[in-house]
Scaffold this motif. Structure first.
Motif, PDB file in Angstrom:
ATOM      1  N   LEU A  86       0.828  -1.207   0.000  1.00  0.00           N
ATOM      2  CA  LEU A  86       0.000   0.000   0.000  1.00  0.00           C
ATOM      3  C   LEU A  86       0.862   1.256   0.000  1.00  0.00           C
ATOM      4  CD1 LEU A  86      -3.028   0.713   0.022  1.00  0.00           C
ATOM      5  CD2 LEU A  86      -2.843   0.982   2.495  1.00  0.00           C
ATOM      6  N   ILE A  87       1.938   1.255   0.772  1.00  0.00           N
ATOM      7  CA  ILE A  87       2.826   2.420   0.822  1.00  0.00           C
ATOM      8  C   ILE A  87       3.425   2.695  -0.558  1.00  0.00           C
ATOM      9  CG2 ILE A  87       5.030   3.272   1.725  1.00  0.00           C
ATOM     10  CD1 ILE A  87       4.297   1.820   4.374  1.00  0.00           C
ATOM     11  N   GLN A 173     -12.815   5.887   7.005  1.00  0.00           N
ATOM     12  CA  GLN A 173     -13.679   4.944   7.717  1.00  0.00           C
ATOM     13  C   GLN A 173     -15.088   4.947   7.124  1.00  0.00           C
ATOM     14  OE1 GLN A 173     -12.940   2.569  10.317  1.00  0.00           O
ATOM     15  NE2 GLN A 173     -14.879   1.988   9.373  1.00  0.00           N
ATOM     16  N   GLU A 174     -15.567   6.118   6.741  1.00  0.00           N
ATOM     17  CA  GLU A 174     -16.892   6.211   6.123  1.00  0.00           C
ATOM     18  C   GLU A 174     -16.922   5.456   4.797  1.00  0.00           C
ATOM     19  OE1 GLU A 174     -19.858   9.661   4.347  1.00  0.00           O
ATOM     20  OE2 GLU A 174     -18.494  10.164   5.983  1.00  0.00           O
ATOM     21  N   LYS A 175     -15.857   5.587   4.014  1.00  0.00           N
ATOM     22  CA  LYS A 175     -15.781   4.861   2.744  1.00  0.00           C
ATOM     23  C   LYS A 175     -15.677   3.354   2.990  1.00  0.00           C
ATOM     24  CE  LYS A 175     -13.457   8.697   0.328  1.00  0.00           C
ATOM     25  NZ  LYS A 175     -14.490   9.047  -0.653  1.00  0.00           N
ATOM     26  N   LEU A 176     -14.907   2.958   3.995  1.00  0.00           N
ATOM     27  CA  LEU A 176     -14.814   1.540   4.343  1.00  0.00           C
ATOM     28  C   LEU A 176     -16.187   0.987   4.723  1.00  0.00           C
ATOM     29  CD1 LEU A 176     -11.554   1.114   6.490  1.00  0.00           C
ATOM     30  CD2 LEU A 176     -12.152  -0.182   4.439  1.00  0.00           C
ATOM     31  N   THR A 177     -16.932   1.751   5.504  1.00  0.00           N
ATOM     32  CA  THR A 177     -18.260   1.308   5.925  1.00  0.00           C
ATOM     33  C   THR A 177     -19.202   1.206   4.729  1.00  0.00           C
ATOM     34  OG1 THR A 177     -17.953   2.319   8.110  1.00  0.00           O
ATOM     35  CG2 THR A 177     -20.216   1.836   7.428  1.00  0.00           C
ATOM     36  N   ILE A 215      -7.264  -2.321   2.822  1.00  0.00           N
ATOM     37  CA  ILE A 215      -7.315  -1.095   3.617  1.00  0.00           C
ATOM     38  C   ILE A 215      -7.607  -1.406   5.082  1.00  0.00           C
ATOM     39  CG2 ILE A 215      -8.432   1.144   3.919  1.00  0.00           C
ATOM     40  CD1 ILE A 215      -6.749   0.960   1.410  1.00  0.00           C
ATOM     41  N   LYS A 216      -8.494  -2.340   5.325  1.00  0.00           N
ATOM     42  CA  LYS A 216      -8.832  -2.700   6.705  1.00  0.00           C
ATOM     43  C   LYS A 216      -7.623  -3.277   7.429  1.00  0.00           C
ATOM     44  CE  LYS A 216     -10.971  -6.529   7.760  1.00  0.00           C
ATOM     45  NZ  LYS A 216     -11.965  -7.610   7.957  1.00  0.00           N
ATOM     46  N   GLU A 217      -6.909  -4.192   6.771  1.00  0.00           N
ATOM     47  CA  GLU A 217      -5.785  -4.861   7.424  1.00  0.00           C
ATOM     48  C   GLU A 217      -4.530  -3.995   7.479  1.00  0.00           C
ATOM     49  OE1 GLU A 217      -5.876  -7.462   9.131  1.00  0.00           O
ATOM     50  OE2 GLU A 217      -7.754  -8.417   8.544  1.00  0.00           O
ATOM     51  N   ASP A 218      -4.461  -2.950   6.682  1.00  0.00           N
ATOM     52  CA  ASP A 218      -3.339  -2.009   6.765  1.00  0.00           C
ATOM     53  C   ASP A 218      -3.354  -1.277   8.104  1.00  0.00           C
ATOM     54  OD1 ASP A 218      -1.200  -0.127   5.684  1.00  0.00           O
ATOM     55  OD2 ASP A 218      -2.855   1.273   5.988  1.00  0.00           O
ATOM     56  N   TYR A 228      -3.780   7.290  -2.589  1.00  0.00           N
ATOM     57  CA  TYR A 228      -3.944   5.960  -3.191  1.00  0.00           C
ATOM     58  C   TYR A 228      -5.036   5.175  -2.461  1.00  0.00           C
ATOM     59  CZ  TYR A 228      -2.626   1.430  -5.182  1.00  0.00           C
ATOM     60  OH  TYR A 228      -2.627   0.220  -5.844  1.00  0.00           O
ATOM     61  N   SER A 229      -5.029   5.222  -1.138  1.00  0.00           N
ATOM     62  CA  SER A 229      -6.033   4.498  -0.356  1.00  0.00           C
ATOM     63  C   SER A 229      -7.433   4.990  -0.693  1.00  0.00           C
ATOM     64  CB  SER A 229      -5.770   4.684   1.145  1.00  0.00           C
ATOM     65  OG  SER A 229      -4.513   4.169   1.503  1.00  0.00           O
TER      66      SER A 229
END
Length: 245
Positions: A86-87, A173-177, A215-218, A228-229
């Motif tokens: 990810l980096i 977090q909103e996008k993840l949800t 993204i969650k596990e990062d 990028y994320s």
């Protein structure tokens, strides 16, 4: 479990100063290719971090826009700690376009720039490597790794900087949800145990799940590679919307 000396160093091997040597000092060829090419992480002492903190390959793997894909193992994913991929902005399951080619947080020193910056006692930074510590009952960010690039020399600048981080992470977090809810609706994700569900799904839905997993596990909520994320999540959400979720 908590990291210790044996995690990184050759402890009690020769009983000389050589025992402080790192176990993985050289450049690391990551386990997962990017667009068919090897990905090399070579950031000095942070090579030690990349030896473990990288994505696992997914095989077989879905192809964007390809045939429906069968998930046969609920633990399918990039696994824990895909940080280096990810980096570098080189994850295996990009979908859509518009990904940035640079990352201001991909420094020559890599992980240690922030995680091993000047410590706050034994609570954060240094060999603790945490970026948060308790200050009289208040969780506080360790920002000693930020000051070489960010001006937080006054209380107003410090407040603005902390607010910027908080607002950005809340957005991620909103996008993840949002993406999680679409994956649940597609029947591909079990939010109770945090694992995939077995079955046959559209390839783009599986790719969106793998990006969600990345993204969650990062666990930095995007800070490791902000632009990028965000693009990875946005494109995955768009893909799920295109599938009717």
């Amino acid at each position: 479990m908590q990291i210790n000396c044996y995690t990184c160093h050759e402890i009690h091997t020769t009983f000389t100063d050589d025992d402080w040597a790192l176990t993985s000092p050289g450049a690391v060829t990551l386990n997962v290719k990017y667009n068919g090419a090897d990905v090399i992480w070579d950031k000095g002492t942070s090579n030690q971090c990349a030896a473990c903190h990288q994505a696992f390959p997914v095989s077989p793997a879905p192809v964007a826009g390809g045939a429906d894909f069968a998930i046969t193992n609920t633990r399918m994913g990039v696994h824990h700690g895909p940080n280096t991929n990810l980096i570098l902005g080189k994850t295996a399951f990009e979908i859509g376009t518009g990904y940035p080619s640079t990352n201001p947080h991909s420094t020559a020193d890599g992980c240690i720039k922030c995680h091993m910056s000047t410590p706050y006692g034994y609570q954060a930074g240094g060999h603790n490597m945490s970026l948060k510590y308790d200050s009289h009952g208040t969780e506080t960010r360790l920002l000693t790794g930020c000051t070489p690039c960010h001006d937080i020399s006054s209380s107003s600048l410090l407040t603005a900087f902390n607010t910027k981080i908080t607002d950005y992470q809340e957005d991620i977090q909103e996008k993840l949800t949002t993406l999680e809810n679409k994956l649940i609706a597609a029947g591909i994700y079990n939010s109770t145990n945090g694992l995939a569900k077995t079955g046959t799904f559209k390839a783009n839905a599986v790719i969106a799940y793998l990006n969600y997993n990345t993204i969650k596990e990062d666990r930095s909520l995007g800070i490791h590679n902000p632009n990028y994320s965000e693009k990875l999540l946005d494109n995955s959400i768009t893909a799920m919307t295109g599938l009717g979720y």
